[in-house]
Design a protein around this motif. Structure first.
Motif, mmCIF file in Angstrom:
data_model
loop_
_atom_site.group_PDB
_atom_site.id
_atom_site.type_symbol
_atom_site.label_atom_id
_atom_site.label_comp_id
_atom_site.label_asym_id
_atom_site.label_seq_id
_atom_site.Cartn_x
_atom_site.Cartn_y
_atom_site.Cartn_z
ATOM 1 N N LEU A 58 36.513 22.295 31.347
ATOM 2 C CA LEU A 58 37.465 23.216 30.542
ATOM 3 C C LEU A 58 37.277 24.687 31.168
ATOM 4 N N ILE A 59 38.153 25.640 31.418
ATOM 5 C CA ILE A 59 37.756 26.898 32.005
ATOM 6 C C ILE A 59 37.572 27.740 30.707
ATOM 7 N N GLU A 60 36.561 28.278 31.011
ATOM 8 C CA GLU A 60 35.948 29.425 30.103
ATOM 9 C C GLU A 60 36.624 30.428 30.446
ATOM 10 N N PRO A 61 37.725 31.208 29.879
ATOM 11 C CA PRO A 61 38.462 32.424 30.143
ATOM 12 C C PRO A 61 37.528 33.666 30.437
ATOM 13 N N ASP A 62 37.524 34.383 31.616
ATOM 14 C CA ASP A 62 36.561 35.520 31.938
ATOM 15 C C ASP A 62 37.339 36.859 31.607
ATOM 16 N N SER A 63 37.106 37.511 30.665
ATOM 17 C CA SER A 63 37.902 38.672 30.215
ATOM 18 C C SER A 63 38.166 39.734 31.177
ATOM 19 N N SER A 64 36.952 39.911 32.120
ATOM 20 C CA SER A 64 36.981 40.628 33.384
ATOM 21 C C SER A 64 38.041 40.366 34.276
ATOM 22 N N VAL A 65 38.404 39.277 34.676
ATOM 23 C CA VAL A 65 39.307 38.671 35.567
ATOM 24 C C VAL A 65 40.524 38.860 35.048
ATOM 25 N N LEU A 66 40.516 38.528 33.697
ATOM 26 C CA LEU A 66 42.050 38.782 33.047
ATOM 27 C C LEU A 66 42.452 40.349 33.108
ATOM 28 N N GLU A 67 41.437 41.156 32.887
ATOM 29 C CA GLU A 67 41.845 42.629 32.856
ATOM 30 C C GLU A 67 42.300 43.032 34.316
ATOM 31 N N TRP A 68 41.473 42.534 35.222
ATOM 32 C CA TRP A 68 42.211 42.724 36.771
ATOM 33 C C TRP A 68 43.350 41.915 37.010
ATOM 34 N N SER A 69 43.763 41.071 36.575
ATOM 35 C CA SER A 69 45.028 40.439 36.575
ATOM 36 C C SER A 69 45.889 41.205 36.074
ATOM 37 N N ASP A 70 45.765 42.064 34.974
ATOM 38 C CA ASP A 70 46.676 42.764 34.471
ATOM 39 C C ASP A 70 47.238 44.084 35.321
ATOM 40 N N LYS A 71 46.254 44.356 36.414
ATOM 41 C CA LYS A 71 46.866 45.473 37.244
ATOM 42 C C LYS A 71 47.711 44.806 38.327
ATOM 43 N N GLY A 72 48.263 43.784 38.329
ATOM 44 C CA GLY A 72 49.088 43.064 39.384
ATOM 45 C C GLY A 72 48.431 42.319 40.268
ATOM 46 N N GLU A 73 49.424 41.791 41.251
ATOM 47 C CA GLU A 73 48.920 40.651 42.002
ATOM 48 C C GLU A 73 48.233 41.305 43.379
ATOM 49 N N GLU A 74 48.716 42.264 44.003
ATOM 50 C CA GLU A 74 48.182 42.916 44.981
ATOM 51 C C GLU A 74 46.677 43.447 44.756
ATOM 52 N N VAL A 75 46.551 44.095 43.628
ATOM 53 C CA VAL A 75 45.378 44.830 43.319
ATOM 54 C C VAL A 75 44.345 43.774 43.037
ATOM 55 N N SER A 86 33.340 33.192 37.275
ATOM 56 C CA SER A 86 34.592 33.724 37.314
ATOM 57 C C SER A 86 35.628 33.065 38.050
ATOM 58 N N ILE A 87 35.343 32.149 38.857
ATOM 59 C CA ILE A 87 36.017 31.303 39.830
ATOM 60 C C ILE A 87 37.248 30.365 39.168
ATOM 61 N N PRO A 88 36.899 29.733 38.164
ATOM 62 C CA PRO A 88 38.036 28.854 37.496
ATOM 63 C C PRO A 88 38.930 29.850 36.944
ATOM 64 N N THR A 89 38.625 30.982 36.288
ATOM 65 C CA THR A 89 39.922 31.841 35.904
ATOM 66 C C THR A 89 40.532 32.390 37.062
ATOM 67 N N ILE A 90 39.956 33.021 37.986
ATOM 68 C CA ILE A 90 40.496 33.337 39.249
ATOM 69 C C ILE A 90 41.478 32.442 39.870
ATOM 70 N N VAL A 91 41.216 31.089 39.849
ATOM 71 C CA VAL A 91 42.000 30.090 40.274
ATOM 72 C C VAL A 91 43.211 29.957 39.440
ATOM 73 N N LYS A 92 43.103 30.042 38.095
ATOM 74 C CA LYS A 92 44.109 29.960 37.230
ATOM 75 C C LYS A 92 45.092 31.020 37.296
#
Length: 177
Positions: A100-117, A142-148
């Motif tokens: 099971l993916i354990e969400p990485d809050s730092s990755v999710l914060e970066w995702s809020d900045k948009g795809e390109e960033v 962090s990789i599983p959250t990045i892939v998701k």
């Protein structure tokens, strides 16, 4: 006018999602791409990152409906689109080399900045060759959250010589042909 734009945008995104899933599930790509699927394990529910091939091999041993590849593709694409879960044991997930993916809050914060960033933060981008490779300093957890995140954005995610790679950076993007 803005409602029309939102309406058309929704259908373009929905079309893109289906085109993306068709590409991921093409028979010649079966062993190539990672997918993210919802699962139930014991009394827990969550998402896992798994290679398409590992999921297919596991399910076809578990359920006769999956022995025919086209049936597998139709059922799994439908589950992904509807965000429906598949039941597994912990042992089966281990056998598929996933958990099971354990969400990485730092990755999710970066995702809020948009795809390109997001992509430029985590990947070395080779625009001229239309792909990107995961930077070496990215933490393994962090990789599983990045892939998701990438899967939800319709990026084609694979592994080449042990490195996580985004193929066809422009696949199903607004300004691609």
């Amino acid at each position: 006018m803005s409602q029309l734009f939102l309406f058309l945008s929704f259908f373009n995104n929905a079309d893109c999602r289906l085109i993306y899933l068709d590409k991921v599930f093409e028979s010649q790509n079966m062993a190539k791409y990672f997918i993210v699927i919802s699962v139930k394990v014991d009394n827990n529910e969550g998402d896992v990152v798994v290679s398409n091939k590992n999921l297919y091999n596991s399910l076809r041993r578990k359920d006769r409906r999956f022995t025919i590849f086209d049936n597998y593709c139709t059922i799994i694409k439908d589950k992904i689109v509807k965000n429906e879960s598949i039941e597994f044991t912990k042992a089966k997930l281990t056998k598929m080399n996933t958990k099971l993916i354990e969400p990485d809050s730092s990755v999710l914060e970066w995702s809020d900045k948009g795809e390109e960033v997001f992509v430029k933060h985590y990947f070395e981008v080779y625009q001229e060759h239309n792909y990107a490779t995961l930077k070496s300093d990215v933490h393994a957890q962090s990789i599983p959250t990045i892939v998701k995140v990438l899967f939800n954005w319709n990026y084609l995610i694979t592994s080449v010589e042990g490195n996580l790679v985004i193929e066809q950076l422009d696949f199903c993007k607004k300004d691609s042909n």
